[in-house]
Structures are given as C-alpha cells and as structure tokens.
Scaffold this motif. Structure first.
Motif, PDB file in Angstrom:
ATOM      1  N   GLU A  83       0.816  -1.217   0.000  1.00  0.00           N
ATOM      2  CA  GLU A  83       0.000   0.000   0.000  1.00  0.00           C
ATOM      3  C   GLU A  83       0.846   1.262   0.000  1.00  0.00           C
ATOM      4  OE1 GLU A  83      -2.886  -0.469   3.126  1.00  0.00           O
ATOM      5  OE2 GLU A  83      -3.766  -2.110   1.980  1.00  0.00           O
TER       6      GLU A  83
ATOM      7  N   PRO B 238     -10.651  -6.603  -7.317  1.00  0.00           N
ATOM      8  CA  PRO B 238     -10.936  -7.033  -5.936  1.00  0.00           C
ATOM      9  C   PRO B 238     -11.131  -8.551  -5.769  1.00  0.00           C
ATOM     10  CG  PRO B 238     -12.223  -5.078  -6.463  1.00  0.00           C
ATOM     11  CD  PRO B 238     -11.561  -5.515  -7.733  1.00  0.00           C
ATOM     12  N   HIS B 239     -11.778  -9.202  -6.729  1.00  0.00           N
ATOM     13  CA  HIS B 239     -11.952 -10.653  -6.565  1.00  0.00           C
ATOM     14  C   HIS B 239     -10.627 -11.395  -6.709  1.00  0.00           C
ATOM     15  CE1 HIS B 239     -12.992 -14.858  -7.521  1.00  0.00           C
ATOM     16  NE2 HIS B 239     -13.838 -14.666  -6.536  1.00  0.00           N
TER      17      HIS B 239
ATOM     18  N   LYS C 200      -7.787 -10.173  -6.092  1.00  0.00           N
ATOM     19  CA  LYS C 200      -7.008  -9.837  -4.897  1.00  0.00           C
ATOM     20  C   LYS C 200      -7.423 -10.726  -3.726  1.00  0.00           C
ATOM     21  CE  LYS C 200      -6.148  -5.390  -4.262  1.00  0.00           C
ATOM     22  NZ  LYS C 200      -6.318  -3.994  -3.793  1.00  0.00           N
ATOM     23  N   ALA C 201      -8.719 -10.953  -3.589  1.00  0.00           N
ATOM     24  CA  ALA C 201      -9.206 -11.821  -2.510  1.00  0.00           C
ATOM     25  C   ALA C 201      -8.670 -13.246  -2.680  1.00  0.00           C
ATOM     26  CB  ALA C 201     -10.730 -11.820  -2.474  1.00  0.00           C
ATOM     27  N   VAL C 202      -8.648 -13.725  -3.934  1.00  0.00           N
ATOM     28  CA  VAL C 202      -8.125 -15.070  -4.192  1.00  0.00           C
ATOM     29  C   VAL C 202      -6.636 -15.124  -3.818  1.00  0.00           C
ATOM     30  CG1 VAL C 202      -7.636 -16.784  -5.983  1.00  0.00           C
ATOM     31  CG2 VAL C 202      -9.855 -15.605  -5.954  1.00  0.00           C
TER      32      VAL C 202
ATOM     33  N   ARG D 205      -5.081 -13.240  -1.622  1.00  0.00           N
ATOM     34  CA  ARG D 205      -4.998 -13.180  -0.150  1.00  0.00           C
ATOM     35  C   ARG D 205      -5.350 -14.520   0.477  1.00  0.00           C
ATOM     36  NH1 ARG D 205      -7.444  -7.358   0.412  1.00  0.00           N
ATOM     37  NH2 ARG D 205      -5.525  -6.169   0.669  1.00  0.00           N
ATOM     38  N   PHE D 206      -6.314 -15.210  -0.113  1.00  0.00           N
ATOM     39  CA  PHE D 206      -6.678 -16.544   0.372  1.00  0.00           C
ATOM     40  C   PHE D 206      -5.448 -17.455   0.337  1.00  0.00           C
ATOM     41  CE2 PHE D 206      -7.793 -20.933  -0.495  1.00  0.00           C
ATOM     42  CZ  PHE D 206      -8.799 -21.208   0.423  1.00  0.00           C
TER      43      PHE D 206
ATOM     44  N   LYS E  75      -2.723 -16.490   2.895  1.00  0.00           N
ATOM     45  CA  LYS E  75      -3.096 -16.977   4.226  1.00  0.00           C
ATOM     46  C   LYS E  75      -2.858 -18.485   4.318  1.00  0.00           C
ATOM     47  CE  LYS E  75      -6.966 -16.314   7.469  1.00  0.00           C
ATOM     48  NZ  LYS E  75      -7.250 -17.592   8.102  1.00  0.00           N
TER      49      LYS E  75
ATOM     50  N   LYS F 229     -18.951 -15.355  -8.176  1.00  0.00           N
ATOM     51  CA  LYS F 229     -17.567 -15.701  -7.805  1.00  0.00           C
ATOM     52  C   LYS F 229     -17.427 -15.882  -6.295  1.00  0.00           C
ATOM     53  CE  LYS F 229     -15.425 -13.167 -11.605  1.00  0.00           C
ATOM     54  NZ  LYS F 229     -14.647 -11.955 -11.901  1.00  0.00           N
ATOM     55  N   PRO F 230     -16.953 -17.042  -5.858  1.00  0.00           N
ATOM     56  CA  PRO F 230     -16.867 -17.316  -4.415  1.00  0.00           C
ATOM     57  C   PRO F 230     -15.585 -16.793  -3.769  1.00  0.00           C
ATOM     58  CG  PRO F 230     -16.238 -19.275  -5.644  1.00  0.00           C
ATOM     59  CD  PRO F 230     -16.549 -18.211  -6.669  1.00  0.00           C
ATOM     60  N   ILE F 231     -15.710 -16.399  -2.500  1.00  0.00           N
ATOM     61  CA  ILE F 231     -14.558 -16.024  -1.670  1.00  0.00           C
ATOM     62  C   ILE F 231     -14.723 -16.714  -0.329  1.00  0.00           C
ATOM     63  CG2 ILE F 231     -13.328 -14.105  -0.556  1.00  0.00           C
ATOM     64  CD1 ILE F 231     -14.858 -12.352  -2.728  1.00  0.00           C
ATOM     65  N   ALA F 232     -13.669 -17.383   0.137  1.00  0.00           N
ATOM     66  CA  ALA F 232     -13.739 -18.119   1.402  1.00  0.00           C
ATOM     67  C   ALA F 232     -12.886 -17.444   2.462  1.00  0.00           C
ATOM     68  CB  ALA F 232     -13.268 -19.554   1.185  1.00  0.00           C
ATOM     69  N   GLU F 233     -13.105 -17.846   3.716  1.00  0.00           N
ATOM     70  CA  GLU F 233     -12.363 -17.373   4.894  1.00  0.00           C
ATOM     71  C   GLU F 233     -12.910 -16.007   5.341  1.00  0.00           C
ATOM     72  OE1 GLU F 233      -9.820 -18.859   6.602  1.00  0.00           O
ATOM     73  OE2 GLU F 233      -8.606 -20.012   5.194  1.00  0.00           O
TER      74      GLU F 233
ATOM     75  N   ILE G  37     -10.748 -12.838   4.930  1.00  0.00           N
ATOM     76  CA  ILE G  37     -10.521 -12.494   3.514  1.00  0.00           C
ATOM     77  C   ILE G  37     -11.798 -11.859   2.943  1.00  0.00           C
ATOM     78  CG2 ILE G  37      -9.864 -13.413   1.249  1.00  0.00           C
ATOM     79  CD1 ILE G  37      -7.643 -13.771   3.313  1.00  0.00           C
TER      80      ILE G  37
ATOM     81  N   GLN H 115     -12.110  -8.227   4.035  1.00  0.00           N
ATOM     82  CA  GLN H 115     -11.252  -7.333   3.263  1.00  0.00           C
ATOM     83  C   GLN H 115     -11.829  -7.082   1.871  1.00  0.00           C
ATOM     84  OE1 GLN H 115      -6.997  -7.346   3.936  1.00  0.00           O
ATOM     85  NE2 GLN H 115      -7.222  -9.268   5.020  1.00  0.00           N
ATOM     86  N   TYR H 116     -12.429  -8.127   1.299  1.00  0.00           N
ATOM     87  CA  TYR H 116     -13.076  -7.974  -0.012  1.00  0.00           C
ATOM     88  C   TYR H 116     -14.232  -6.980   0.094  1.00  0.00           C
ATOM     89  CZ  TYR H 116     -15.845  -9.095  -4.157  1.00  0.00           C
ATOM     90  OH  TYR H 116     -16.567  -9.005  -5.325  1.00  0.00           O
TER      91      TYR H 116
ATOM     92  N   GLU I  73     -13.057  -3.438   0.303  1.00  0.00           N
ATOM     93  CA  GLU I  73     -12.564  -2.857  -0.939  1.00  0.00           C
ATOM     94  C   GLU I  73     -13.668  -2.632  -1.965  1.00  0.00           C
ATOM     95  OE1 GLU I  73      -9.168  -5.195  -2.124  1.00  0.00           O
ATOM     96  OE2 GLU I  73      -8.142  -4.473  -0.328  1.00  0.00           O
ATOM     97  N   LYS I  74     -14.603  -3.555  -1.986  1.00  0.00           N
ATOM     98  CA  LYS I  74     -15.673  -3.483  -2.994  1.00  0.00           C
ATOM     99  C   LYS I  74     -16.686  -2.392  -2.646  1.00  0.00           C
ATOM    100  CE  LYS I  74     -16.963  -5.376  -6.773  1.00  0.00           C
ATOM    101  NZ  LYS I  74     -16.104  -5.747  -7.895  1.00  0.00           N
TER     102      LYS I  74
ATOM    103  N   LYS J  20      -3.718   1.226   9.370  1.00  0.00           N
ATOM    104  CA  LYS J  20      -4.342   0.066   8.741  1.00  0.00           C
ATOM    105  C   LYS J  20      -3.549  -1.204   9.066  1.00  0.00           C
ATOM    106  CE  LYS J  20      -6.057   0.760   4.581  1.00  0.00           C
ATOM    107  NZ  LYS J  20      -6.182   0.804   3.104  1.00  0.00           N
TER     108      LYS J  20
END
Lengths: 222, 222
Positions: A75, A87-88, A90-92, A94-95, A98, B61-65, B68, B71-72, B75-76, B90
C-alpha cells in the motif's frame, strides 16, 4: 518516504519475505540482525505482543508479522504491485497467502521434531503441497502464482521454494518426491531464477550449517 | 453490483463477522444456511480447499475465509469503512484482526474439549484476553478498537463479545473473571449495544441450546 529498518534473523524465510518485497519495489532499507536467544530492547519494544521477527520500522513506526508487513509495503509503495488490482482476484491471492502462511508451518514441524511429531508434520506438509498442486489458480499455466510477475503468494511460499530442500537434507526426511508435484516444481525453478530473488537467497551451504546447528538445539531442548 | 449470497451456519461467529460487515455497509444479500454434516455441492464447489463456511458469492464468484471476505467487502464497498485509511494505522488494525482470528480459536478449545485439552484452551484464552487488555491500541479510550465507529478488529473479536459468555455457561468453565478485564468488558458492552450489531446477534437462549447439543456431539465423538 522516511527511513526504513528491518529487524530480522538470518536465514529466516519470514525475514526474506520482507527483503524480497522491498527489493522488488526498489526501497532502500537498513537490515538489523536480531539475536532471538537474547532479544534486543528494540525488538521487544517494536513487537511487544509476539516478540518475533520480522519487524519493519518505517519513520519510527513498527509493524510486525511478515504478511502484515507485505500488505503495508504494497500500500505504501504501489510500484511493481504484489497483488492484483481486481478485488476478486485480490481476494483469491490473499486466500492463498493466508493458506501458505498458516500451512507451511507444517514444514517447520519436520525440521524441529523427530518421531511421531515429525511424522505428523510430514503428513501435513504433503497435504499442503497436494492442495497447492491441485487447486492453486494459475499454477502450471504461468510462471508465477499471479501471472508472469512475482506476487505476494510467491513470496509467502518462499519457504517451500528454497528452505524445504535444505530441511529435507538436514533431517534426512524427503517431503517432496521428485516428479510428484510437476507444477510446483516448475514454479520453484521459476521463482529461484527470478533475478531479484536469485540475488537475495541465502547460500545453501551456509543455510545447511545454520539449520543443522538449530535442529540440534531444538532436539536437545525437548 | 451483482448479486450477493452468503453461505453460513447458524450461529457461527465466523458467519456473523460477514453478516455484520454487510449490514454495516448496507449491502443486501441472500443468506443460505449450510448443513456441515451433509455439505452441499455449492459449498464444496465454492470452497474446495477448506470446505468450510462462511463463503461469500458475489456475481457468481466465491470467496472463502471470513477475514478475507471482510477485506473484499471493504474494498468493494468503501462506504462506512472498516479499516483506517492511514497505511500504518491500517497495518496495526490488520495485526489485531490476525491476532483475534488466530488466538480466539483457543475459546473453541474450551468449548469442544474436556480435561487437559480444555485446561490448555483456558490458559491460552486467558493469555489472549490479557494481551488484548494490555496492548490493543485505543481500547479503554474510545468506544471501539479503531475509534468511535465499529471496525474490522471489533468484528474479528465478536466471538469474545457474545459467544464466549455462552460457552462459559454451557461448559461451566469461567474464562473471563468479572472486573479483571475492565477495558475489554467496556468494549463488549459498547459492541453489543451498537444498533447494527444488536439487531444481528443470535438470541442467547437459542445459542445455548445449539451450543449444548454441539458440545455433546464433540465430546461423544472423541
């Protein structure tokens, strides 16, 4: 920009995550080696909760935990991005960062322990490698996890790329059977051949000596 | 914006983290209750790595955890921010979110186990509470961890605010002695009194019944 200091220990892969990010972004910094058997007031004051390395100190303000530091660097210095902008995606990423951060600890169990605990570490390490080989997006299609450039997932998995082999040699336990993880093997090669990574990897010979000494301490202190 | 679906289980604090974030941001969503004893094809396909809830599905579109996902969402949908805008602040917030996410698992050990393992969970839970009470920035000075508005650290610690008391009641093990953590106690009260949180908390009576059943299953399956 303010001054940037990095508290680390050699040859910790957690310190290297931060070193690689700073080098990839072209940020000059002062590296301050820490002695974890005799922790410095600076370390204790900078990370009073965990008392661990790495710690990044930027303009006098400390940040602990390698993954949190990587996000801060991303950042603060947006050049040569380590995360996708979508953003999606980015989330993937970050997943998987982790996942790498949490699950690659199993490799340390192979290193630190013997007997049953080591067996457990080996089993968990194999599960981790199998999941990455099978599910990590982009792996096998592009040079790195995120595409053609090194990103945060690659840095988070540096332990697998370079330390795992040394741990196999020091412990005599084979974690990654040749040919069983072709996509990960190709990635490991790409990762270590990247010019910035290549210039900032601990020498295998020195690492082996250091890891061997440390393993003896771990096994003796049980 | 696309459609938003949340796969969760009642009354999981991990599902609630996401519910709170969506409610605080004013994002409409469809909640789809999952049966973890008989996992749906949608869950298995959306989170093939962990096969766990919560999963957010946005525009297919899936996001897990949970962390995470938070954070998505941040941002969204930047309205009503859950993280400070200053990069160092932050990073500090993310440090405490990670701490809460990892260390509050010790409370589950008190819930799931008995005997020695439960004792260990209790010890770890107390260490966690002591560290938060002593070190968390802003605690005791402002209403919430980040200031006067609820943020990501508060959501990550929802388990401590509401579930911990129910777990104490179901197990008969007292984790948080009254008066010993005055700053955390004040925060718990503030958190549960926030209008958005208050409207989206499981009823204690129903929670107790559900947790009691689940604890019996855990203890019987050991």
């Amino acid at each position: 920009m303010g001054d940037v200091k990095l508290l680390g220990t050699w040859p910790s892969p957690f310190s290297y995550r931060v070193i690689w990010a700073l080098k990839l972004k072209g940020i000059p910094y002062e590296y301050i080696e820490q002695d974890l058997l005799n922790k410095s007031p600076l370390l204790l004051q900078s990370n009073p909760v965990h008392k661990k390395i790495p710690v990044l100190i930027h303009g006098g303000k400390p940040i602990a935990e390698s993954i949190i530091i990587l996000q801060y660097i991303e950042e603060k210095w947006p050049q040569n991005p380590l995360l996708p902008s979508d953003p999606h995606e980015k989330a993937v990423a970050r997943f998987w960062v982790k996942f790498a951060d949490e699950k690659s600890l199993s490799i340390w169990k192979v290193f630190r322990f013997s007997g049953e605990e080591q067996e457990k570490g080996l089993k968990e390490s194999l599960e981790m490698l199998e999941i990455i080989e099978e599910h990590a997006p982009g792996l096998g299609q592009k040079k790195f996890f995120g595409g053609d450039k090194i990103g945060m997932v690659d840095l988070a998995l540096g332990l697998v790329a370079h330390w795992m082999g040394a741990i196999e040699e020091v412990t005599g336990v084979q974690i990654m059977e040749a040919g069983k993880f072709p996509r990960l093997e190709a990635w490991m090669k790409n990762f270590k051949e990247d010019p910035v990574i290549k210039e900032n990897l601990p020498e295998l010979k020195d690492m082996l000596a250091a890891l061997k000494r440390r393993r003896e301490i771990h096994l003796a202190s049980k």
